[in-house]
Each structure stands twice: as C-alpha cells, then as structure tokens.
Design an enzyme around this catalytic site. Structure first.
Site, PDB file in Angstrom:
ATOM      1  N   THR A  49       0.687  -1.483  -0.029  1.00  0.00           N
ATOM      2  CA  THR A  49      -0.229  -0.168   0.236  1.00  0.00           C
ATOM      3  C   THR A  49       1.008   1.231  -0.135  1.00  0.00           C
ATOM      4  OG1 THR A  49      -0.186  -0.066   2.384  1.00  0.00           O
ATOM      5  CG2 THR A  49      -1.785  -1.071   1.023  1.00  0.00           C
ATOM      6  N   GLY A  50       2.397   1.066   0.087  1.00  0.00           N
ATOM      7  CA  GLY A  50       2.791   2.424   0.318  1.00  0.00           C
ATOM      8  C   GLY A  50       3.833   2.803  -1.164  1.00  0.00           C
ATOM      9  N   ALA A  69       2.664   2.004  15.395  1.00  0.00           N
ATOM     10  CA  ALA A  69       1.499   2.928  15.452  1.00  0.00           C
ATOM     11  C   ALA A  69      -0.373   1.764  16.271  1.00  0.00           C
ATOM     12  CB  ALA A  69       1.991   2.895  13.698  1.00  0.00           C
ATOM     13  N   TYR A 102      -8.556  -5.678  11.443  1.00  0.00           N
ATOM     14  CA  TYR A 102      -7.463  -4.434  12.140  1.00  0.00           C
ATOM     15  C   TYR A 102      -7.989  -3.992  12.984  1.00  0.00           C
ATOM     16  CZ  TYR A 102      -5.745   0.096  11.129  1.00  0.00           C
ATOM     17  OH  TYR A 102      -4.615   1.276  11.808  1.00  0.00           O
ATOM     18  N   LYS A 149      -4.215  -4.920  15.819  1.00  0.00           N
ATOM     19  CA  LYS A 149      -4.018  -3.772  16.198  1.00  0.00           C
ATOM     20  C   LYS A 149      -3.486  -3.788  17.457  1.00  0.00           C
ATOM     21  CE  LYS A 149      -2.154  -0.687  12.973  1.00  0.00           C
ATOM     22  NZ  LYS A 149      -0.509  -0.238  12.457  1.00  0.00           N
TER      23      LYS A 149
END
Ligand code: UDP
Length: 315
Positions: free
Chosen positions: A35-36, A114, A145, A149
């Site tokens: 995705t980067g 993060a 997600y 996390k």
C-alpha cells in the site's frame, strides 16, 4: 540516532522518514510496497542518511549495524485496503509486529508501535480516553485491522514487561495530508478528488457519524515526542475537532468552491462504521506537552495542493 521505519514508504511512514532525516538522524525505511509507494520516498533516495529495504516484515529480517529506534508503521490502514487485504493486515499486525519487536530487542533499541483509534471500535464512551477498553466486533468487516492492532498492543506490552524493552504505543486518530493515496478509499482522498473533479461528494449512510481529523505534521510531532519519552502505556494522538461526515463534506465543498453538493450512498458499506470518534488528548498534553496546531482549513489547503499536483502528473 539510527532509526528503522517499517512502513517507511507509506503515508505516515514517509513523513516520519522526512522528520528524522531533517533532525539529523540516519533512516532505514523498510516496506513491501503493497500500500506504500516509492514515490513517497523518491526525494530521499539520494541522501546518504537514507536507505530503503524492500521487504515484507511478516518475514524475519535483520538490519546491519547499530539501531537506536524502531518505528512500526507498516500496515494497510484504509478500510477499503484492509478489506481487500484481510490476511495481510492480520499478518503484519501479528508477525510483522513480532519481527520488528525482535529487531528492537536484538539491537537494544527503543520501539514505537503505530496503533489506532480503531482499538476503541464503535465506542460507547465519548470522547475516547486511553483507559476505555473499546467496543469491537471481533468478526466484523473491520476486525482484521482492529483485532490485529489490539493484538499488536498486547504483544508490545508483553515485550516491555517480559524483556524490559523500551516500548511506546501511539493510538492514531484519523490523519490526513499529502501522500495519502488518491484511491485509498478513505474519506479525505475521496472527497478531495471528487471536489477537484466538480463531482458530488459520496457521503456513506446519512452522514451523521462523526470523525475528528488531524493534519499529518501534528501526528509526526506527537510520535517524535512519544519516542523520546519514558512513557510505555498507549497514548492518543489526534485532533479533538469533531465533525459529522455531512459537516465535513460541506467544509470540503466550500473550500473547493464545488457546487455539485453531496450524494448519499446507502449500500451497506457503513456496517460496523463507528458512529462517533473524538480523542481525549489530556494524557498527551500532560506527558508530552503536545497538542495539535494545524487548523482543518490550513491542512485541507495543503492536501488539495498535493492532490492537484498529483492529478497534473497522472491525470
Ligand atoms: N466515508 C464517506 N464517504 C467516502 C468515504 C468514507 O462518507 O467516500 C465515511 C465512512 O463511512 C466513515 C468516515 O467517512 O464514516 C471515515 O471513513 P474513512 O474510511 O476515512 O476512515 P475510518 O475512520 O472509517 O477508518
């Protein structure tokens, strides 16, 4: 310092690379580019203080030489992306976090995870403070997600308590700015792109759900302060300026002088969409002396300028 930034070619990761280089540090960016984008770090590749390793952190890896700080910012982060990449999202939150924690352990480096406001799910406490445990559907569309996390936070705390690793956890609330992917599906790139085309903005549901948008430079300042602190528990970093998505659409249309208005999309996309979200930033203010500085107006102006430039390059 020598700093390893996982997800260094992503939206936030690449801004972290810029900041650490500007502060005189050496940066090793690691990214698998799912995705980067290399475009986000193109301006850094000739700098002697910068290097890039194309690698998926779900696989163990090593970095030659000393490392003082590891920042783990590698993950799909847009709901559209993580629905398309559900297993990658779970794996990078688990294996990727483990491999970056192991790197920090081996090097005796500090570590920043993060994390996200998504750990609060569709919150029943408002605004959200760090002591709230959240309201997450463990099998809903966002769970890959949210739960990745939450696991990543648990793993990071376990490395802190078990190995004494100097860890930090930042819970990031909605963040926008240059280098978001135009097609990442999040509300800011969608609305800005639609406004630039003179099209109506697509509000999902009735637009009464709220978000609180922070400009990326405010987040970066918070992360840098947290990395240098001796605080180990999670810290919210976000802008408490809360708007309904309907109000936000009006702000974008007014700023862009877009007469096309709004269309409402009712297609089930908002299942498990958090109804409210606003950070309580009392803790960040107290322990880091941090608060956001960039107004929504100024941040959106920078974002519009970036997306206009991108559209000129690749219409
Ligand atoms: N949203 C919207 N129109 C869009 C994209 C998103 O109304 O074109 C809504 C979405 O349903 C959510 C909010 O905007 O309520 C923020 O969505 P985003 O994907 O940016 O991030 P989230 O905070 O949901 O992770």
């Amino acid at each position: 310092m020598r700093v390893v930034i996982a997800g260094g070619a992503g939206f936030i990761g690449s801004h972290l690379c810029d900041r650490f280089i500007a502060d005189g540090h050496t940066v090793v960016a690691v990214d698998n580019l799912i995705t980067g984008s290399e475009n986000n770090i193109q301006h850094l590749v000739e700098r002697p203080a910068f290097s890039f390793i194309k690698h998926d952190i779900c696989e163990p890896f090593n970095v030659d030489g000393p490392v003082d700080l590891v920042l783990n910012f590698a993950s799909p982060a847009s709901p559209v992306d993580y629905l398309e990449l559900p297993l990658e999202t779970l794996m990078v939150g688990s294996y990727g976090t483990r491999n970056t924690l192991d790197l920090a352990c081996e090097k005796g480096a500090a570590y920043v995870l993060a994390s996200t406001s998504e750990v609060y799910g569709d919150p029943l406490v408002h605004p959200q403070h760090e002591g709230y445990y959240g309201n997450v559907n463990p099998i809903g569309p966002r769970s890959v997600y949210d739960e990745a996390k939450r696991f990543a936070e648990a793993l990071t705390m376990a490395y802190h308590t078990r190995f004494g690793l100097n860890t930090h956890i930042v819970r990031i609330f909605n963040t926008y700015g240059p280098r978001m992917r135009l097609n990442d599906g999040r509300v800011v790139p969608n609305f800005v792109d639609q406004a630039l085309r003179g099209e109506p903005l697509t509000v999902y549901g009735d637009g009464s759900q709220t978000r609180s948008f922070q400009y990326v430079s405010d987040l970066i300042e918070g992360v840098v302060r947290l990395a240098g602190s001796d605080y180990h528990l999670p810290v919210n970093i976000g802008n408490p300026n809360e708007l309904t998505i309907h109000e936000f659409a009006d702000v974008v249309n007014t700023l862009a002088d877009n007469p096309a208005g709004i269309v409402y999309v009712h297609d089930g996309r908002t299942r498990d969409d958090p109804q409210t979200r606003r950070p309580d930033i009392t803790l960040a203010a107290r322990i880091l002396g941090w608060e956001p500085r960039v107004s929504l107006h100024d941040g959106l102006a920078e974002t519009f300028a970036y997306f206009e430039e991108q559209r000129k390059r690749a219409p």
